[in-house]
Design a protein around this motif. Structure first.
Motif, PDB file in Angstrom:
ATOM      1  N   ILE A  87      16.313  16.531   3.490  1.00 34.65           N
ATOM      2  CA  ILE A  87      16.718  15.388   4.306  1.00 34.65           C
ATOM      3  C   ILE A  87      15.638  14.327   4.150  1.00 34.65           C
ATOM      4  O   ILE A  87      14.464  14.575   4.445  1.00 34.65           O
ATOM      5  N   VAL A  88      16.042  13.166   3.657  1.00 34.05           N
ATOM      6  CA  VAL A  88      15.074  12.151   3.266  1.00 34.05           C
ATOM      7  C   VAL A  88      15.416  10.814   3.915  1.00 34.05           C
ATOM      8  O   VAL A  88      16.532  10.585   4.374  1.00 34.05           O
ATOM      9  N   GLY A  89      14.432   9.931   3.925  1.00 34.32           N
ATOM     10  CA  GLY A  89      14.606   8.595   4.486  1.00 34.32           C
ATOM     11  C   GLY A  89      13.282   7.887   4.556  1.00 34.32           C
ATOM     12  O   GLY A  89      12.226   8.464   4.261  1.00 34.32           O
TER      13      GLY A  89
ATOM     14  N   SER B 115      12.200  26.117   7.248  1.00 41.17           N
ATOM     15  CA  SER B 115      11.985  24.680   7.122  1.00 41.17           C
ATOM     16  C   SER B 115      10.698  24.400   6.358  1.00 41.17           C
ATOM     17  O   SER B 115       9.760  25.203   6.379  1.00 41.17           O
ATOM     18  N   ILE B 116      10.705  23.280   5.664  1.00 42.41           N
ATOM     19  CA  ILE B 116       9.537  22.797   4.926  1.00 42.41           C
ATOM     20  C   ILE B 116       9.353  21.337   5.277  1.00 42.41           C
ATOM     21  O   ILE B 116      10.309  20.559   5.272  1.00 42.41           O
ATOM     22  N   LYS B 117       8.136  20.960   5.588  1.00 33.84           N
ATOM     23  CA  LYS B 117       7.809  19.574   5.909  1.00 33.84           C
ATOM     24  C   LYS B 117       6.851  19.052   4.851  1.00 33.84           C
ATOM     25  O   LYS B 117       5.786  19.621   4.625  1.00 33.84           O
TER      26      LYS B 117
ATOM     27  N   VAL C  94      14.554  21.011   4.304  1.00 36.20           N
ATOM     28  CA  VAL C  94      13.322  20.396   3.818  1.00 36.20           C
ATOM     29  C   VAL C  94      13.276  18.949   4.310  1.00 36.20           C
ATOM     30  O   VAL C  94      14.236  18.203   4.140  1.00 36.20           O
ATOM     31  N   GLU C  95      12.163  18.572   4.909  1.00 39.96           N
ATOM     32  CA  GLU C  95      11.966  17.175   5.292  1.00 39.96           C
ATOM     33  C   GLU C  95      11.122  16.502   4.223  1.00 39.96           C
ATOM     34  O   GLU C  95       9.963  16.855   4.005  1.00 39.96           O
TER      35      GLU C  95
END
Length: 448
Positions: A11-13, A39-41, A103-104
């Protein structure tokens, strides 16, 4: 221990697009649906540190330890000094067993990406205008809209070229369009590479221009608050499909002279070996049998395996009627079927077939070699196979391959090379039909 690879979505932005808030709500929604979520940050700041001065673990690292593990009841953390930056793909591979990893960041990881754009964020508003202009110009998704402009006669004078930071420069002329004029100079330098790309599979936004562009590109757009809809989308396309493993143990075998399931092998019933080999990769474990009363001991031996003993629907013998029972009984979309006399049945092969089915969309993934298919160590998609199998059974067919030619069924051969890549030692399809065959296999069995 069999590692089941975890699927992942990024998830991107841009900064302040609301990624973290969305991801927090999305993870809660997915976990609420019973999924195991990792989750991965991605943190871009080199000075980032999860440890703090004064803590014992910090003191260990300050003293020169290159890797420190902090363990406590219910949780563990590992801090390791590395050169450069870990690739996202390597991080995902190091986190097996999850239904999905969210994933962030990591826009350039090669993962499918979901783009977040929020109207209150100025950079997002500009990105949405460029996104829409490219869509209306018919440029491919992910193209850098370099030199995009129009001459006085309205003809296209620009070209699509380059990648990355050139994207924002594509509209530096500020020429108006239906989406409005876009001034690339308003993009911060670190935002110019943060455009929707060929990896973009969905958009989450409250910007009409972004929604219109997504529609033109044929990808879904979700409202910022539509977390349930986004979770549905991930569940359909990216969450690891659940697998039912079915061990076929019909009953007495004429050639074996007794039930194959209970015939001794290495001092225990043969069915125990199959359960122990396959249960680690089974979201649901079913044994189809006509002698449930003789296999009840499995409940006591494997109380946490969730074994279900299911009677064959049809009385007549045959692999195809047995497959119909397996498909009918399965609760999950993917169904791995293995015969109980396959002494070296492979959990790794089950995993590989499930991944191949997920990637290809096939209805059947069946090992194949020069002799044909191995339908009793194959993967079946319940939705695509149940009706065709039922039709063939009603016609009196007994062979599984009889429905492989159905035009509505897609069969993916899992070649011998692929099988050996998964199980280099081979032997997955060795089966025992007589006491003599079983004895020879047992004699050569070395406790692999």
């Amino acid at each position: 221990m069999i590692d089941i690879p975890s699927p992942a979505i990024a998830i991107v932005g841009r900064h302040n697009s609301g990624k973290t808030t969305l991801i927090e709500r999305l993870i809660a929604e997915l976990v609420g649906r019973g999924l195991d979520v990792g989750s991965i940050k991605h943190h871009s700041h080199r000075a980032f540190d999860i440890d703090h001065p004064g803590k014992d673990s910090y003191r260990h690292r300050a003293a020169g330890a290159s890797e420190t593990v902090i363990a406590a009841p219910g949780q563990v953390a590992r801090i390791k000094t590395i050169e450069g930056e870990e690739e996202c793909a390597d991080l995902v591979r190091s986190m097996p067993g999850h239904d999905i990893i969210v994933v962030e960041g990591y826009r350039k990881s090669g993962l499918a990406t979901i783009e977040v754009m929020r109207a209150a964020n100025e950079a997002d508003a500009h990105t949405a205008e460029v996104f829409l202009r490219g869509a209306r110009e018919g440029l491919p998704l992910g193209a850098d809209f370099t030199q995009l402009g129009r001459g006085e006669d309205g003809a296209r004078t620009g070209a699509v070229a380059g990648t990355g930071a050139e994207a924002a420069g594509a509209v530096d002329a500020g020429v108006g369009s239906a989406a409005g004029s876009v001034d690339a100079s308003s993009f911060a330098a670190d935002e110019r590479e943060k455009m929707p790309a060929g990896s973009t599979v969905a958009v989450v936004t409250d910007i009409p221009a972004a929604r219109e562009a997504a529609a033109l590109y044929g990808i879904p757009a979700f409202d910022l608050d539509d977390v349930a809809g986004l979770a549905d989308f991930l569940g359909e396309h990216y969450v690891r499909p659940r697998v039912t493993v079915v061990i076929q143990a019909g009953g007495e075998s004429r050639r074996m002279g007794r039930s194959k399931a209970t015939v001794p092998f290495a001092g225990r019933p043969l069915i125990c070996r199959l359960v122990e080999r396959l249960q680690p990769v089974a979201d649901e474990l079913i044994i189809t049998t006509n002698e449930a009363e003789n296999l009840g001991f499995l409940y006591e031996m494997y109380p946490h395996a969730g074994i279900r003993l299911v009677a064959d629907i049809h009385n007549e013998r045959g692999a195809l009627p047995g497959l119909y029972t397996a498909l009918q009984a399965a609760s999950n979309p993917y169904v791995a079927v293995v015969a109980c006399d396959m002494v070296f049945a492979s959990a790794r092969l089950v995993v590989a077939e499930a991944l191949a089915m997920h990637e290809s969309g096939a209805d059947v993934v069946a090992p194949s070699n020069k002799h044909g298919f191995e339908p009793l160590h194959a993967m079946y998609r319940k939705e695509g196979c149940l009706a065709p199998v039922r039709d063939r059974v009603q016609r009196g067919e007994k062979r599984v391959q009889s429905f492989f030619g159905d035009p509505a069924v897609t069969v993916l051969p899992f070649t011998q090379d692929r099988v050996l890549h998964v199980e280099p030692r081979g032997g997955c399809f060795i089966n025992a039909n007589t006491p003599e065959e079983l004895a020879r296999i047992e004699d050569s069995y070395l406790g692999e």
